[in-house]
Design a protein around this motif. Structure first.
Motif, PDB file in Angstrom:
ATOM      1  N   GLU A 188      20.557  -7.919  25.268  1.00  0.00           N
ATOM      2  CA  GLU A 188      19.868  -7.501  24.060  1.00  0.00           C
ATOM      3  C   GLU A 188      19.650  -6.172  23.818  1.00  0.00           C
ATOM      4  N   GLY A 189      19.563  -5.765  22.532  1.00  0.00           N
ATOM      5  CA  GLY A 189      19.532  -4.224  22.055  1.00  0.00           C
ATOM      6  C   GLY A 189      18.720  -4.168  20.786  1.00  0.00           C
ATOM      7  N   ARG A 190      18.434  -2.996  20.485  1.00  0.00           N
ATOM      8  CA  ARG A 190      17.908  -2.526  19.245  1.00  0.00           C
ATOM      9  C   ARG A 190      18.360  -1.166  18.851  1.00  0.00           C
ATOM     10  N   LEU A 191      19.014  -1.110  17.829  1.00  0.00           N
ATOM     11  CA  LEU A 191      19.404  -0.120  16.983  1.00  0.00           C
ATOM     12  C   LEU A 191      18.163   0.438  16.312  1.00  0.00           C
ATOM     13  N   ASN A 192      17.699   1.718  16.568  1.00  0.00           N
ATOM     14  CA  ASN A 192      16.733   2.190  15.585  1.00  0.00           C
ATOM     15  C   ASN A 192      16.810   3.437  14.980  1.00  0.00           C
ATOM     16  N   TRP A 193      16.482   3.561  13.686  1.00  0.00           N
ATOM     17  CA  TRP A 193      16.783   4.675  12.560  1.00  0.00           C
ATOM     18  C   TRP A 193      16.049   6.048  13.486  1.00  0.00           C
ATOM     19  N   PHE A 194      14.797   5.728  13.717  1.00  0.00           N
ATOM     20  CA  PHE A 194      13.826   6.772  13.995  1.00  0.00           C
ATOM     21  C   PHE A 194      12.486   6.259  14.574  1.00  0.00           C
ATOM     22  N   PHE A 195      12.119   6.566  16.000  1.00  0.00           N
ATOM     23  CA  PHE A 195      10.736   5.768  16.086  1.00  0.00           C
ATOM     24  C   PHE A 195      10.274   6.921  17.377  1.00  0.00           C
ATOM     25  N   ALA A 196       9.316   7.992  16.778  1.00  0.00           N
ATOM     26  CA  ALA A 196       9.135   9.188  17.836  1.00  0.00           C
ATOM     27  C   ALA A 196       7.747   8.481  18.400  1.00  0.00           C
ATOM     28  N   ARG A 197       7.766   9.081  19.857  1.00  0.00           N
ATOM     29  CA  ARG A 197       6.586   8.648  20.680  1.00  0.00           C
ATOM     30  C   ARG A 197       6.099  10.028  21.129  1.00  0.00           C
ATOM     31  N   PRO A 198       4.876  10.216  21.556  1.00  0.00           N
ATOM     32  CA  PRO A 198       3.615   9.143  21.753  1.00  0.00           C
ATOM     33  C   PRO A 198       3.120   8.813  20.189  1.00  0.00           C
ATOM     34  N   GLY A 199       2.419   7.697  20.252  1.00  0.00           N
ATOM     35  CA  GLY A 199       1.766   7.424  18.923  1.00  0.00           C
ATOM     36  C   GLY A 199       2.804   7.155  17.535  1.00  0.00           C
TER      37      GLY A 199
ATOM     38  N   GLU B  79       0.777  -1.426  -0.042  1.00  0.00           N
ATOM     39  CA  GLU B  79       0.005  -0.096  -0.139  1.00  0.00           C
ATOM     40  C   GLU B  79       0.919   1.215   0.061  1.00  0.00           C
ATOM     41  N   CYS B  80       2.081   1.128  -0.668  1.00  0.00           N
ATOM     42  CA  CYS B  80       2.812   2.472  -0.697  1.00  0.00           C
ATOM     43  C   CYS B  80       2.699   2.994  -2.028  1.00  0.00           C
ATOM     44  N   THR B  81       1.745   3.573  -2.665  1.00  0.00           N
ATOM     45  CA  THR B  81       1.427   3.837  -3.859  1.00  0.00           C
ATOM     46  C   THR B  81       1.238   5.391  -3.815  1.00  0.00           C
ATOM     47  N   GLY B  82       1.491   6.007  -2.712  1.00  0.00           N
ATOM     48  CA  GLY B  82       1.440   7.464  -2.768  1.00  0.00           C
ATOM     49  C   GLY B  82       2.800   8.008  -2.994  1.00  0.00           C
ATOM     50  N   SER B  83       2.799   9.393  -2.566  1.00  0.00           N
ATOM     51  CA  SER B  83       4.228   9.988  -2.916  1.00  0.00           C
ATOM     52  C   SER B  83       5.259  10.023  -1.618  1.00  0.00           C
ATOM     53  N   ARG B  84       4.547   9.583  -0.495  1.00  0.00           N
ATOM     54  CA  ARG B  84       5.552   9.499   0.585  1.00  0.00           C
ATOM     55  C   ARG B  84       4.839   8.318   1.435  1.00  0.00           C
ATOM     56  N   ILE B  85       5.855   7.663   2.089  1.00  0.00           N
ATOM     57  CA  ILE B  85       5.336   6.723   3.287  1.00  0.00           C
ATOM     58  C   ILE B  85       6.202   6.825   4.515  1.00  0.00           C
ATOM     59  N   GLY B  86       5.754   6.287   5.666  1.00  0.00           N
ATOM     60  CA  GLY B  86       6.648   6.058   6.733  1.00  0.00           C
ATOM     61  C   GLY B  86       7.440   5.022   6.981  1.00  0.00           C
ATOM     62  N   LEU B  87       8.667   4.999   7.349  1.00  0.00           N
ATOM     63  CA  LEU B  87       9.453   3.864   7.113  1.00  0.00           C
ATOM     64  C   LEU B  87      10.689   3.993   8.006  1.00  0.00           C
ATOM     65  N   THR B  88      10.881   3.114   9.075  1.00  0.00           N
ATOM     66  CA  THR B  88      12.094   2.656   9.704  1.00  0.00           C
ATOM     67  C   THR B  88      12.600   1.506   9.925  1.00  0.00           C
ATOM     68  N   VAL B  89      13.841   1.322  10.040  1.00  0.00           N
ATOM     69  CA  VAL B  89      14.693   0.128   9.980  1.00  0.00           C
ATOM     70  C   VAL B  89      15.540  -0.040  11.569  1.00  0.00           C
ATOM     71  N   VAL B  90      15.154  -1.321  12.216  1.00  0.00           N
ATOM     72  CA  VAL B  90      15.579  -1.535  13.315  1.00  0.00           C
ATOM     73  C   VAL B  90      16.851  -2.829  13.163  1.00  0.00           C
ATOM     74  N   LEU B  91      17.692  -2.849  13.937  1.00  0.00           N
ATOM     75  CA  LEU B  91      18.605  -3.877  14.015  1.00  0.00           C
ATOM     76  C   LEU B  91      18.450  -4.451  15.363  1.00  0.00           C
ATOM     77  N   HIS B  92      18.160  -5.595  15.434  1.00  0.00           N
ATOM     78  CA  HIS B  92      17.846  -6.220  16.910  1.00  0.00           C
ATOM     79  C   HIS B  92      19.024  -7.233  16.983  1.00  0.00           C
ATOM     80  N   ASN B  93      19.755  -6.845  18.252  1.00  0.00           N
ATOM     81  CA  ASN B  93      20.729  -7.796  18.635  1.00  0.00           C
ATOM     82  C   ASN B  93      20.736  -8.453  19.668  1.00  0.00           C
ATOM     83  N   VAL B  94      20.988  -9.846  19.830  1.00  0.00           N
ATOM     84  CA  VAL B  94      20.759 -10.660  20.990  1.00  0.00           C
ATOM     85  C   VAL B  94      21.969 -11.581  21.136  1.00  0.00           C
ATOM     86  N   ASP B  95      22.658 -11.195  21.984  1.00  0.00           N
ATOM     87  CA  ASP B  95      23.891 -11.892  22.585  1.00  0.00           C
ATOM     88  C   ASP B  95      23.672 -12.606  23.736  1.00  0.00           C
ATOM     89  N   ARG B  96      24.672 -13.353  24.291  1.00  0.00           N
ATOM     90  CA  ARG B  96      24.543 -14.226  25.588  1.00  0.00           C
ATOM     91  C   ARG B  96      23.779 -13.692  26.797  1.00  0.00           C
TER      92      ARG B  96
END
Length: 194
Positions: A171-182, A151-168
């Protein structure tokens, strides 16, 4: 980098020239992008490049991760090391599991034979194409997301990428952008091909 007869990009693989084009912006995710959790692995992070055609969004993701945790089933790959892509096609803020919202998770298979990819909000309905390889530093892949299906047929979309790392022991998440609230995602303009 190749167009078919209708002017649509052919699938730009990992070694395609398009990814070296200076007009393709790179988003780098490093320790300063920690959204939650804890990272102890030195050098963990990654780079994301995004291009698009009339028919597809293409993401090229490189992840530096030397301690891969890949033990969960295909249904639970979100619990393993991997990459999460969130799409808000109407740019109205993520409300979770709504029409036009997608969570795509990509994680290497435990035997390194390929990339496991699932879309969680709408029952894996997207026809995703991918190319994957292991690297000395971790792994990299290209993912094609069909714009019509996502459903990305318009001229813009909201998109972010998260790297999820789990070690022994962490655990952590690197996130490009994720503003709160909502939860608000960064806007991507879909004009001009890049």
């Amino acid at each position: 980098y190749g167009l078919d007869q209708s002017g649509t990009f052919l699938f730009p693989g990992l070694d395609s020239e398009v990814w070296r084009d200076s007009g393709v912006q790179t988003v780098s995710l490093r320790e300063s992008d920690l959204e939650m959790g804890l990272l102890r692995q030195q050098g963990y992070g990654g780079d994301v490049r995004i291009i698009f055609s009339d028919s597809d969004l293409f993401l090229r993701v490189s992840v530096n991760d030397k301690e891969l945790h890949l033990i969960h089933s295909e249904e639970e790959i979100f619990k393993d090391d991997g990459v999460e892509i969130f799409i808000d096609s109407d740019c109205k803020g993520m409300k979770w599991f709504q029409k036009g919202e997608f969570q795509i998770v990509a994680s290497p298979s435990p035997d390194w034979s390929g990339l496991r990819v699932r879309e969680y909000f709408h029952g894996n309905k997207l026809n995703l194409r991918k190319e994957f390889r292991k690297t000395d530093q971790g792994y990299e892949f290209v993912l094609a997301i069909p714009r019509q299906e996502a459903e990305c047929t318009g001229s813009r979309i909201g998109l972010t990428v998260v790297l999820h790392n789990v070690d022994r022991d962490c655990e952590g998440r690197l996130n490009w952008f994720f503003a709160r609230p909502g939860t608000t995602l960064p806007l991507i303009q879909l004009e001009g091909g890049r």
